[in-house]
Design a protein around this motif. Sequence first.
Motif, short mmCIF file in Angstrom:
data_model
loop_
_atom_site.label_atom_id
_atom_site.label_comp_id
_atom_site.label_asym_id
_atom_site.label_seq_id
_atom_site.Cartn_x
_atom_site.Cartn_y
_atom_site.Cartn_z
N UNK A 17 0.92 -1.46 0.11
CA UNK A 17 -0.03 0.01 0.05
C UNK A 17 0.89 1.22 0.07
N UNK A 18 0.56 2.21 -0.73
CA UNK A 18 1.60 3.36 -0.97
C UNK A 18 1.08 4.46 0.06
N UNK A 19 1.94 4.76 0.50
CA UNK A 19 1.76 6.07 1.64
C UNK A 19 1.91 7.57 0.88
N UNK A 20 1.25 8.25 1.60
CA UNK A 20 1.04 9.85 1.07
C UNK A 20 0.36 10.08 -0.10
N UNK A 24 -0.58 16.26 -1.59
CA UNK A 24 -0.11 16.51 -2.84
C UNK A 24 1.26 16.87 -2.80
N UNK A 25 1.97 17.43 -1.94
CA UNK A 25 3.34 17.45 -2.01
C UNK A 25 4.30 16.28 -1.81
N UNK A 26 3.48 15.24 -1.43
CA UNK A 26 4.52 14.15 -0.95
C UNK A 26 3.88 12.83 -1.80
N UNK A 27 2.76 13.01 -2.62
CA UNK A 27 2.24 11.76 -3.39
C UNK A 27 3.17 11.11 -4.34
N UNK A 28 4.24 11.81 -4.82
CA UNK A 28 5.20 11.13 -5.75
C UNK A 28 6.36 10.46 -5.07
N UNK A 123 10.58 11.07 7.77
CA UNK A 123 10.51 10.88 5.96
C UNK A 123 10.39 12.33 5.48
N UNK A 124 9.76 13.13 5.79
CA UNK A 124 9.29 14.39 5.24
C UNK A 124 10.77 15.27 5.24
N UNK A 125 11.39 15.26 6.55
CA UNK A 125 12.85 16.08 6.82
C UNK A 125 13.86 15.32 5.51
N UNK A 126 13.85 14.02 5.37
CA UNK A 126 14.54 13.43 4.61
C UNK A 126 14.26 13.69 3.22
N UNK A 127 13.14 13.10 2.50
CA UNK A 127 12.66 13.16 1.40
C UNK A 127 11.99 14.38 0.60
N UNK A 128 11.60 15.41 1.52
CA UNK A 128 10.90 16.56 0.97
C UNK A 128 11.15 17.80 2.04
N UNK A 129 12.37 18.00 2.08
CA UNK A 129 12.71 19.05 3.18
C UNK A 129 12.18 20.39 3.05
N UNK A 130 11.57 20.87 1.84
CA UNK A 130 11.00 22.11 1.73
C UNK A 130 10.01 22.01 2.43
N UNK A 131 9.13 20.77 2.71
CA UNK A 131 7.81 20.52 3.30
C UNK A 131 7.98 20.82 4.98
#
Length: 174
Positions: A17-20, A24-28, A123-131
């Motif tokens: 199951x896919x997370x996020x 919108x900012x993390x769905x990819x 996860x957000x800090x590592x993979x989408x730090x702008x978020x």
Amino acid sequence: MMSGLSRPLHLWASGFARRWHMNAALSGADDFNCAHQGRCAMLVIVLFPNHSLALLRAAVTHDAAEFVVGDLSQPFKAVGGGLVADHASLEGDVLTRMGLACDLSEFEQRCLKLIDRIDAVLFVQLRAPQEARRNGWPEVQDWCLGEAAQLGCGEAVAGLFWDSECRAYEGGAL
């Protein structure tokens, strides 16, 4: 058994199951429940070294029902009222039918919620730090720090998070 599938197959397949998907900012971002639940198990081991088997088991299975019932976004949970409670109940029922329900103490339930959120922040800090500095993430991090202090692992959790400049606390990088 559910839908003719064996419990082991349901558990195994639930990891895909896919997370996020509703963010919108993390769905990819490539993140799946199997990875998330594995990271949660590692956090249990590190933050709660005297953990019970039930807590560790819950860490590696807590989102398995999402394979059947789906997940709800945080914005939906904030406005969904009774639907959110109904979904949580259904999720619990599915976990029970899959043979994965864990009887956790109130303390362990709080630990599980904490590690679930810590994994999300990291996860957000590592993979989408702008978020990491917007869309409620600073508040989630603050909640984690407060809850961790109450659960006896505040210092360890503070050492996990990045500072306000989005740098890791130790050494400036991972």
